[in-house]
Write a protein that holds these residues in place. Structure first.
Motif, mmCIF file in Angstrom:
data_model
loop_
_atom_site.group_PDB
_atom_site.id
_atom_site.type_symbol
_atom_site.label_atom_id
_atom_site.label_comp_id
_atom_site.label_asym_id
_atom_site.label_seq_id
_atom_site.Cartn_x
_atom_site.Cartn_y
_atom_site.Cartn_z
ATOM 1 N N ILE A 130 0.845 -1.201 0.000
ATOM 2 C CA ILE A 130 0.000 0.000 0.000
ATOM 3 C C ILE A 130 0.878 1.246 0.000
ATOM 4 O O ILE A 130 0.667 2.170 -0.791
ATOM 5 C CB ILE A 130 -0.972 0.001 1.198
ATOM 6 N N LYS A 131 1.892 1.260 0.870
ATOM 7 C CA LYS A 131 2.800 2.409 0.945
ATOM 8 C C LYS A 131 3.501 2.613 -0.403
ATOM 9 O O LYS A 131 3.578 3.735 -0.906
ATOM 10 C CB LYS A 131 3.832 2.186 2.041
ATOM 11 N N LYS A 132 3.987 1.551 -0.977
ATOM 12 C CA LYS A 132 4.708 1.640 -2.251
ATOM 13 C C LYS A 132 3.822 2.204 -3.358
ATOM 14 O O LYS A 132 4.224 3.103 -4.093
ATOM 15 C CB LYS A 132 5.222 0.254 -2.633
ATOM 16 N N LYS A 133 2.610 1.702 -3.461
ATOM 17 C CA LYS A 133 1.703 2.147 -4.529
ATOM 18 C C LYS A 133 1.191 3.568 -4.315
ATOM 19 O O LYS A 133 1.014 4.323 -5.265
ATOM 20 C CB LYS A 133 0.527 1.179 -4.657
ATOM 21 N N ALA A 134 0.943 3.937 -3.059
ATOM 22 C CA ALA A 134 0.346 5.242 -2.780
ATOM 23 C C ALA A 134 1.380 6.349 -2.593
ATOM 24 O O ALA A 134 1.068 7.516 -2.808
ATOM 25 C CB ALA A 134 -0.532 5.150 -1.533
ATOM 26 N N PHE A 135 2.595 5.992 -2.208
ATOM 27 C CA PHE A 135 3.566 6.987 -1.780
ATOM 28 C C PHE A 135 4.914 6.874 -2.489
ATOM 29 O O PHE A 135 5.729 7.789 -2.431
ATOM 30 C CB PHE A 135 3.760 6.833 -0.261
ATOM 31 N N GLY A 136 5.126 5.766 -3.167
ATOM 32 C CA GLY A 136 6.424 5.488 -3.775
ATOM 33 C C GLY A 136 6.901 6.536 -4.752
ATOM 34 O O GLY A 136 8.096 6.839 -4.817
ATOM 35 N N ASN A 137 5.970 7.136 -5.501
ATOM 36 C CA ASN A 137 6.389 8.151 -6.475
ATOM 37 C C ASN A 137 7.000 9.377 -5.800
ATOM 38 O O ASN A 137 7.924 9.990 -6.322
ATOM 39 C CB ASN A 137 5.239 8.546 -7.405
ATOM 40 N N TYR A 138 6.519 9.744 -4.608
ATOM 41 C CA TYR A 138 7.089 10.884 -3.881
ATOM 42 C C TYR A 138 8.477 10.533 -3.352
ATOM 43 O O TYR A 138 9.397 11.346 -3.418
ATOM 44 C CB TYR A 138 6.178 11.324 -2.733
ATOM 45 N N VAL A 139 8.607 9.339 -2.805
ATOM 46 C CA VAL A 139 9.915 8.875 -2.330
ATOM 47 C C VAL A 139 10.899 8.865 -3.484
ATOM 48 O O VAL A 139 12.033 9.336 -3.365
ATOM 49 C CB VAL A 139 9.796 7.476 -1.680
ATOM 50 N N ASP A 140 10.447 8.333 -4.613
ATOM 51 C CA ASP A 140 11.306 8.245 -5.791
ATOM 52 C C ASP A 140 11.763 9.628 -6.251
ATOM 53 O O ASP A 140 12.933 9.831 -6.581
ATOM 54 C CB ASP A 140 10.575 7.518 -6.915
ATOM 55 N N GLU A 141 10.854 10.589 -6.227
ATOM 56 C CA GLU A 141 11.179 11.940 -6.684
ATOM 57 C C GLU A 141 12.222 12.620 -5.792
ATOM 58 O O GLU A 141 13.089 13.347 -6.278
ATOM 59 C CB GLU A 141 9.908 12.793 -6.746
ATOM 60 N N ILE A 142 12.153 12.370 -4.488
ATOM 61 C CA ILE A 142 13.054 13.047 -3.558
ATOM 62 C C ILE A 142 14.354 12.271 -3.333
ATOM 63 O O ILE A 142 15.437 12.832 -3.411
ATOM 64 C CB ILE A 142 12.351 13.311 -2.211
ATOM 65 N N TRP A 143 14.237 10.981 -3.055
ATOM 66 C CA TRP A 143 15.409 10.194 -2.675
ATOM 67 C C TRP A 143 15.763 9.092 -3.673
ATOM 68 O O TRP A 143 16.835 8.531 -3.601
ATOM 69 C CB TRP A 143 15.191 9.522 -1.314
ATOM 70 N N GLY A 144 14.819 8.754 -4.539
ATOM 71 C CA GLY A 144 14.981 7.572 -5.381
ATOM 72 C C GLY A 144 14.451 6.357 -4.617
ATOM 73 O O GLY A 144 14.743 6.184 -3.439
#
Length: 160
Positions: A23-37
């Motif tokens: 759930i975290k990966k699908k809902a939030f992963g794009n933000y993590v990816d944008e900031i930290w990868g």
């Protein structure tokens, strides 16, 4: 049978560890990816280290898992540590209803509600609509707080 429109919460168990990560990966992963990868192994280790089933609630809709809510208590505050709604279920008011429930809970026990939101996350607008204000920053996050709505109880009733 009519479809349920109001999300429900169920307590998470240790068996929900992988579900919560997905759930975290699908809902939030794009933000993590944008900031930290997004590095899957790193994110998995962080999740496994921080996963506390007693603090987690699975958001369900018609018995389907659609999100995650993680709350903790710190002093006179309830912290919304995580709230994720799967993208296919976003912008339907489910997150609003869940947060309103947390606010109601906090008001009943005389606590403020706090959270952190990434500065790039448009959910900040939702939190502002629900009465949260930015009280500080923490790296890439805004720290936000919704002050306690004063009730008819006296301070001695709240503290005693």
């Amino acid at each position: 049978m009519m479809q349920q429109r109001i999300p429900q919460l169920r307590d998470a168990t240790a068996a929900d560890r992988d579900l919560c990560f997905e759930i975290k990966k699908k809902a939030f992963g794009n933000y993590v990816d944008e900031i930290w990868g997004w590095e899957e192994g790193v994110q998995r280790r962080l999740h496994d280290k921080d996963f506390v089933p007693d603090q987690c609630r699975i958001v369900t809709l018609n018995s389907q898992n659609v999100g995650l809510l993680v709350i903790s208590t710190e002093g006179n505050s309830l912290w919304i540590n995580q709230i994720y709604i799967l993208p296919i279920h976003q912008n339907r008011g489910y997150g609003t209803r869940i947060i309103q429930g947390v606010i109601g809970e906090a008001d009943q026990v005389g606590k403020t509600v706090k959270l952190q939101v990434l500065k790039i996350n448009p959910a900040k607008k939702l939190y502002e609509r629900l009465g949260f204000t930015v009280t500080g920053t923490n790296g890439p996050h805004h720290v936000m707080e919704r002050a306690l709505v004063q009730s008819v109880r006296t301070s001695s009733e709240r503290n005693g």
